[in-house]
Write an enzyme that holds these catalytic residues in place. Structure first.
Site, PDB file in Angstrom:
ATOM      1  N   SER A 163       1.586  -1.157  16.397  1.00  0.00           N
ATOM      2  CA  SER A 163       2.911  -1.734  16.187  1.00  0.00           C
ATOM      3  C   SER A 163       3.826  -1.653  17.396  1.00  0.00           C
ATOM      4  O   SER A 163       4.714  -2.475  17.540  1.00  0.00           O
ATOM      5  CB  SER A 163       3.570  -1.079  14.980  1.00  0.00           C
ATOM      6  OG  SER A 163       3.531   0.322  15.087  1.00  0.00           O
ATOM      7  N   HIS A 167      -0.035  -5.144  10.848  1.00  0.00           N
ATOM      8  CA  HIS A 167       0.425  -6.233  11.726  1.00  0.00           C
ATOM      9  C   HIS A 167      -0.609  -7.332  11.916  1.00  0.00           C
ATOM     10  O   HIS A 167      -0.291  -8.381  12.478  1.00  0.00           O
ATOM     11  CB  HIS A 167       0.844  -5.674  13.087  1.00  0.00           C
ATOM     12  CG  HIS A 167       2.154  -4.963  13.045  1.00  0.00           C
ATOM     13  ND1 HIS A 167       3.354  -5.624  13.028  1.00  0.00           N
ATOM     14  CD2 HIS A 167       2.448  -3.655  12.978  1.00  0.00           C
ATOM     15  CE1 HIS A 167       4.333  -4.755  12.972  1.00  0.00           C
ATOM     16  NE2 HIS A 167       3.816  -3.539  12.945  1.00  0.00           N
ATOM     17  N   LYS A 199       5.166  -7.731   6.282  1.00  0.00           N
ATOM     18  CA  LYS A 199       5.239  -8.303   7.632  1.00  0.00           C
ATOM     19  C   LYS A 199       4.946  -9.804   7.568  1.00  0.00           C
ATOM     20  O   LYS A 199       5.761 -10.543   7.049  1.00  0.00           O
ATOM     21  CB  LYS A 199       4.369  -7.500   8.568  1.00  0.00           C
ATOM     22  CG  LYS A 199       5.130  -6.182   8.815  1.00  0.00           C
ATOM     23  CD  LYS A 199       4.480  -5.092   9.516  1.00  0.00           C
ATOM     24  CE  LYS A 199       5.484  -3.941   9.605  1.00  0.00           C
ATOM     25  NZ  LYS A 199       4.853  -2.643   9.620  1.00  0.00           N
TER      26      LYS A 199
HETATM   27  C1  LIG Z   1       5.085  -1.364   9.069  1.00  0.00           C
HETATM   28  C2  LIG Z   1       3.882  -0.554   9.064  1.00  0.00           C
HETATM   29  C3  LIG Z   1       3.562   0.247   7.970  1.00  0.00           C
HETATM   30  C4  LIG Z   1       4.494   0.429   6.804  1.00  0.00           C
HETATM   31  O1  LIG Z   1       4.514  -0.688   5.974  1.00  0.00           O
HETATM   32  P1  LIG Z   1       5.747  -0.837   4.971  1.00  0.00           P
HETATM   33  O2  LIG Z   1       5.270  -1.823   3.968  1.00  0.00           O
HETATM   34  O3  LIG Z   1       6.889  -1.329   5.791  1.00  0.00           O
HETATM   35  O4  LIG Z   1       6.012   0.498   4.399  1.00  0.00           O
HETATM   36  C5  LIG Z   1       2.366   0.942   7.988  1.00  0.00           C
HETATM   37  N1  LIG Z   1       1.536   0.862   9.037  1.00  0.00           N
HETATM   38  C6  LIG Z   1       1.821   0.108  10.118  1.00  0.00           C
HETATM   39  C7  LIG Z   1       0.840   0.042  11.239  1.00  0.00           C
HETATM   40  C8  LIG Z   1       2.995  -0.619  10.167  1.00  0.00           C
HETATM   41  O5  LIG Z   1       3.281  -1.340  11.233  1.00  0.00           O
END
Ligand SMILES: *Cc1c(COP(=O)(O)O)cnc(C)c1O
Length: 395
Positions: A181, A209, A238
């Site tokens: 991320s 992602h 996302k």
């Molecule tokens: C954003 C993210 C999460 C968390 O997801 P949410 O649905 O926002 O809680 C977990 N792992 C990674 C790699 C992320 O980028």
């Protein structure tokens, strides 16, 4: 000030002195490429809404219909009254999207990671975890009964070393983000799967992602590399544009998690309307290869231009484009100057990224127009020269 508050204030002061103080900004409009942020119109280069689905009319209609039929909240955990037909529909849809046997929904990706990582291992097991894994993976490992050994970021040789060093453990789980991320790098899953096979380890991938973005049908890193990890975790928050987390794998895995994963058992399920929106989003994603091509061509264009200007740009071909600035203060100034030019792209600082690698983390979506992108690149040139991050480019 009470002793309680003065104790906390002192700790906040330390954060401020280190240049790491954070504040919240308020959005006054829907998530599109242009938003009202603190009452200022800004072009947003920092959202995870990669395919523009968070504000998509088709998703809104789907959610609205189910909202009228099923109400606002789900009213219980999945094991009590919170398991609607829409939760089941969506889980089936996620499983077929990920081409796995089964899937299980969670409130978000963070909890999906906690659920898997805290429930799977037993005493005497070990996680072998990429150095740059997401905070929710790190927290999951910490809360589990297993030990954790960290390998250098996407370094396959170091991973093999760690596999050799951990032979005394009962079971080994390699755990990695699919797309990282903060660095926009892609985990070399093909090589990781081969090592896992050689050393009899299991593989857990957090594809937050990559879901919707990588692979021909947007299924994620498993499709991108043509591999089948043991557990694929993801988020709907996302590219899918809604909310919720999921775990996909075998039916036995899902059965196990329903019975052992505390974040599943003790949490109210997400609203059915949200499930309906996600269902439609996955349909659009599977058929959206043109959109994905456009997204990745935006990515290539921006990366090439920034590198030609002299910026240090990290990452692989993903919508996450980290531009290294260096010190936290300089990154914050850079971000402020961007904001003055109508561009919203926050500075990312330690502890989220290593010291000396503070950055502007750009993300691109399919909603960005070429005018918006060119304004971004012009602004980077002007501010980069001004702050002496790049040399003056004569044109
Ligand atoms: C954003 C993210 C999460 C968390 O997801 P949410 O649905 O926002 O809680 C977990 N792992 C990674 C790699 C992320 O980028």
């Amino acid at each position: 000030m009470s002793s309680f508050d003065s104790w906390l204030s002192k700790r906040i002061d330390k954060t401020k002195k280190a240049g790491l103080y954070r504040t919240l900004r308020t959005m006054y409009s829907a998530p599109h490429s242009e938003m009202e942020i603190d009452w200022q119109r800004q072009t947003v280069f920092s959202s995870n809404n990669y395919l523009g689905l968070a504000g998509d009319e088709q998703l809104i209609y789907a959610a609205e219909a189910i909202l009228h039929e099923f109400g606002v909240g789900s009213s219980g955990s999945r094991l009590t009254t919170g398991n609607t037909i829409w939760h089941k529909n969506l889980e089936k849809r996620i499983a077929s999207f990920k081409q796995m046997e089964a899937a299980l929904l969670f409130s978000n990706g963070y909890l999906a990671n906690l659920a898997v990582l805290t429930s799977l291992p037993e005493q005497g097991d070990v996680f072998i975890s990429d150095q740059l894994n997401h905070a929710s993976i790190i927290d999951g490992c910490r809360l589990s009964k297993a030990d954790t050994v960290v390998y250098r970021h996407i370094d396959i040789h170091d991973l093999e070393e760690k596999l050799k060093e951990t032979k005394c453990y009962r079971r080994r789980f390699i755990v990695t983000d699919g797309v990282f991320s903060m660095d926009g790098t892609i985990a070399p899953l093909d090589k990781i799967m081969r090592l896992a096979n050689d050393y009899h380890a299991y593989v857990i991938v957090d594809d937050a992602h990559a879901t919707g973005v990588l692979g021909r049908n947007g299924r994620g890193t498993n499709e991108y590399f043509g591999v089948n990890p043991d557990v694929v975790i993801g988020t709907l928050s996302k590219a899918v544009g809604t909310e919720g987390g999921f775990v996909s794998g075998t039916k036995v895995l899902v059965d196990f998690l329903i019975n052992h994963a505390r974040p599943f058992i003790f949490q109210t399920s997400i609203p059915p309307s949200s499930c309906a929106a996600s269902y439609v989003a996955l349909e659009l994603i599977e058929r959206g290869s043109e959109k994905r091509k456009q997204l990745l061509s935006n990515v290539k264009y921006i990366k090439n231009k920034l590198e030609n200007l002299g910026f240090t740009v990290k990452g692989d071909e993903t919508p996450i484009i980290p531009v290294i600035i260096g010190e936290p203060d300089a990154s914050v100034t850079f971000s402020k100057r961007l904001q003055e030019k109508g561009i919203y792209a926050p500075a990312i600082r330690p502890p989220t990224v290593p010291h000396g690698e503070s950055r502007i983390r750009l993300t691109v979506t399919t909603e960005h127009s070429s005018t918006q992108i060119d304004h971004l690149l012009d602004s980077f040139k002007v501010i980069g020269e001004e702050l002496k991050i790049i040399q003056v480019v004569k044109s």
